[in-house]
Design a protein around this motif. Sequence first.
Motif, PDB file in Angstrom:
ATOM      1  N   GLU A  14     -21.236   1.773 -69.251  1.00 24.03           N
ATOM      2  CA  GLU A  14     -21.221   2.863 -68.268  1.00 24.03           C
ATOM      3  C   GLU A  14     -20.565   4.112 -68.829  1.00 24.03           C
ATOM      4  O   GLU A  14     -20.777   5.218 -68.306  1.00 24.03           O
ATOM      5  CB  GLU A  14     -20.518   2.416 -66.973  1.00 24.03           C
ATOM      6  CG  GLU A  14     -19.053   2.065 -67.130  1.00 24.03           C
ATOM      7  CD  GLU A  14     -18.826   0.637 -67.644  1.00 24.03           C
ATOM      8  OE1 GLU A  14     -17.657   0.259 -67.789  1.00 24.03           O
ATOM      9  OE2 GLU A  14     -19.817  -0.066 -67.904  1.00 24.03           O
ATOM     10  N   ALA A  29     -29.221   0.032 -66.533  1.00 25.24           N
ATOM     11  CA  ALA A  29     -28.980   1.476 -66.511  1.00 25.24           C
ATOM     12  C   ALA A  29     -29.650   2.148 -65.316  1.00 25.24           C
ATOM     13  O   ALA A  29     -29.218   3.212 -64.878  1.00 25.24           O
ATOM     14  CB  ALA A  29     -29.474   2.105 -67.811  1.00 25.24           C
ATOM     15  N   CYS A  77     -32.990   5.392 -72.389  1.00 30.08           N
ATOM     16  CA  CYS A  77     -31.577   5.044 -72.499  1.00 30.08           C
ATOM     17  C   CYS A  77     -31.115   5.228 -73.939  1.00 30.08           C
ATOM     18  O   CYS A  77     -31.739   4.715 -74.856  1.00 30.08           O
ATOM     19  CB  CYS A  77     -31.353   3.606 -72.055  1.00 30.08           C
ATOM     20  SG  CYS A  77     -29.626   3.126 -72.109  1.00 30.08           S
ATOM     21  N   LEU A  92     -23.369   4.751 -72.628  1.00 32.54           N
ATOM     22  CA  LEU A  92     -24.828   4.901 -72.538  1.00 32.54           C
ATOM     23  C   LEU A  92     -25.193   6.014 -71.576  1.00 32.54           C
ATOM     24  O   LEU A  92     -24.502   6.250 -70.583  1.00 32.54           O
ATOM     25  CB  LEU A  92     -25.478   3.597 -72.086  1.00 32.54           C
ATOM     26  CG  LEU A  92     -25.280   2.378 -72.988  1.00 32.54           C
ATOM     27  CD1 LEU A  92     -26.058   1.195 -72.444  1.00 32.54           C
ATOM     28  CD2 LEU A  92     -25.711   2.677 -74.415  1.00 32.54           C
ATOM     29  N   THR A  93     -26.260   6.701 -71.873  1.00 35.01           N
ATOM     30  CA  THR A  93     -26.750   7.766 -70.997  1.00 35.01           C
ATOM     31  C   THR A  93     -28.255   7.604 -70.785  1.00 35.01           C
ATOM     32  O   THR A  93     -28.937   7.001 -71.609  1.00 35.01           O
ATOM     33  CB  THR A  93     -26.482   9.152 -71.595  1.00 35.01           C
ATOM     34  OG1 THR A  93     -27.066   9.219 -72.896  1.00 35.01           O
ATOM     35  CG2 THR A  93     -24.995   9.428 -71.692  1.00 35.01           C
ATOM     36  N   THR A  94     -28.747   8.147 -69.691  1.00 29.51           N
ATOM     37  CA  THR A  94     -30.183   8.117 -69.415  1.00 29.51           C
ATOM     38  C   THR A  94     -30.732   9.535 -69.353  1.00 29.51           C
ATOM     39  O   THR A  94     -30.059  10.446 -68.863  1.00 29.51           O
ATOM     40  CB  THR A  94     -30.507   7.400 -68.088  1.00 29.51           C
ATOM     41  OG1 THR A  94     -29.783   8.008 -67.036  1.00 29.51           O
ATOM     42  CG2 THR A  94     -30.166   5.929 -68.187  1.00 29.51           C
ATOM     43  N   ALA A 149     -28.781   8.379 -70.222  1.00 29.52           N
ATOM     44  CA  ALA A 149     -28.620   7.089 -70.893  1.00 29.52           C
ATOM     45  C   ALA A 149     -29.750   6.134 -71.038  1.00 29.52           C
ATOM     46  O   ALA A 149     -29.736   5.213 -70.354  1.00 29.52           O
ATOM     47  CB  ALA A 149     -27.496   6.298 -70.309  1.00 29.52           C
ATOM     48  N   VAL A 150     -30.783   6.129 -71.715  1.00 25.56           N
ATOM     49  CA  VAL A 150     -31.719   4.983 -71.723  1.00 25.56           C
ATOM     50  C   VAL A 150     -32.798   5.029 -72.778  1.00 25.56           C
ATOM     51  O   VAL A 150     -33.451   5.656 -72.679  1.00 25.56           O
ATOM     52  CB  VAL A 150     -32.347   4.825 -70.368  1.00 25.56           C
ATOM     53  CG1 VAL A 150     -33.478   3.862 -70.405  1.00 25.56           C
ATOM     54  CG2 VAL A 150     -31.311   4.493 -69.366  1.00 25.56           C
ATOM     55  N   TYR A 193     -26.970  -4.883 -69.357  1.00 27.95           N
ATOM     56  CA  TYR A 193     -26.519  -3.766 -68.532  1.00 27.95           C
ATOM     57  C   TYR A 193     -27.739  -3.087 -67.923  1.00 27.95           C
ATOM     58  O   TYR A 193     -28.689  -2.734 -68.627  1.00 27.95           O
ATOM     59  CB  TYR A 193     -25.734  -2.761 -69.369  1.00 27.95           C
ATOM     60  CG  TYR A 193     -25.387  -1.488 -68.633  1.00 27.95           C
ATOM     61  CD1 TYR A 193     -24.465  -1.489 -67.590  1.00 27.95           C
ATOM     62  CD2 TYR A 193     -25.990  -0.274 -68.978  1.00 27.95           C
ATOM     63  CE1 TYR A 193     -24.138  -0.328 -66.916  1.00 27.95           C
ATOM     64  CE2 TYR A 193     -25.667   0.894 -68.308  1.00 27.95           C
ATOM     65  CZ  TYR A 193     -24.740   0.865 -67.278  1.00 27.95           C
ATOM     66  OH  TYR A 193     -24.432   2.020 -66.604  1.00 27.95           O
TER      67      TYR A 193
END
Length: 464
Positions: A334, A295, A363, A337-339, A9-10, A293
């Motif tokens: 949460e 991350a 993200c 989103l992904t990193t 996510a990022v 947010y």
Amino acid sequence: MFRKIICTAVVAALMMPVVSFGATKEKPEKISGTSAILMDAGSGQILYEKNAEEKRDPASITKMLNALVIIDTMELDKVVTIPEYSYETVGHVYGIKAGEKYTVRDLLYAMMLPSNNDVAEALALIAGGDISGFCTMMNDKAKACGGKDTNFTNPNGLNNAGQEHHRTTAYDLAMIASEGMKNSTFRKIVKTKKYEVTEKTSGKTRVVRNTNACLYDRKVKIDDGNKKVKLYYKGCNGIKTGITSVAGYCFAGSARRGNTELIAVSLNASAPEERFRDTARLWDYGFANYKTYTAAKASEYIYELDVKKGNLAQVDLGIKEDLDVTVLKKSKPEETLTTEVKIYEDEVIAPVEKGEILGELVCKNEDGNIMRAEELFALEDVSEGWILSAIGISNEEIPVFLLVSALVITAFLIFALTRKMRIRRRKQRRRAKRERAVRSRGRERERNPFGNTDDRRGGRNVRY
């Protein structure tokens, strides 16, 4: 075993403008300033802008950059002597005199809170040697903060040469303000309502007060006028006001609610109180629609990267600043989103220095679009390993390697010794068997020394 994180996510580019957040509430009410901007201090994303890259005179907001250079280059508790100079007498002035002694910290408060122009000049002379040299330091710092169009020719914002010589943009000022609020000293100064400044030789003290009306939960006078107004904004924690006949009424402010901190800038507002109302409208819009947010947290373990030929087999990676992204207030980042970790080199070979940039943490939103990115840096040093590191055995693995090697050698020796003993016992058994057979034949001869034998001569048996 190696800890491998599959992150999700990022990131897009550092301080990248907002990508797309979907539907929001109405835009902020009419902004009176000629130029204005609203930025999420955490993510650097732009939530609103109005002529944000138009070059303008910033007036005393200039002093934000002055303060950052001083904080970067000087020891704040050092006592300094005010040098000889023809100090400014226009606008807000402290009335400093050559030969007086103050701490650098006291001079910073005397400059930033009441916006004293003569103190700004004194600090520039002390830190830069001369005004021109200090302005070069300020312009370099502006670029380091992410500014693109800042050119300051004085340390206090009194642009006597005209707007075309000393100017910046609302965007640049937001970037500078955001960078300033990352510094604990700067943050503490700009939210202080009053401060006592002491001249060290005489011991004389004087109280200076902040010109930021949004800090006061009461009616206050602004710009030395007689009119009192209440412009308090809950969560406001800085930063700097400014006014000249060329620049108009200016304000760069910061406000924080929960995990979200917003930077708002209004330049050339129509009236003294309107610059504060502009920023309040921008903050209201930002806090109503968006949230920040995080991350990933700064300076925490994010990823473990394999290192070849090093005293360590892996190096821990982290990010220097929180990986913040701006999202719609009602969203669930949460879940959406992904990193992801992106390593720059296919193979990392020691040595690796602590702080060395080795990749980035990105993200992304649910559509796969990059929201923001932070560089990944080494959290520790990895030096070159011993000779065994050339075959993939790091120094930290040598004890285990030696132990395993010792166990293997011991097992081999035990096997060889056991085999040798078995062979020896087998030989001993055969020898014993032969000896028993010899003894048996000997005993037989003793019992029958004249035993019968066959004589085949003439085909006859002869008995002796």
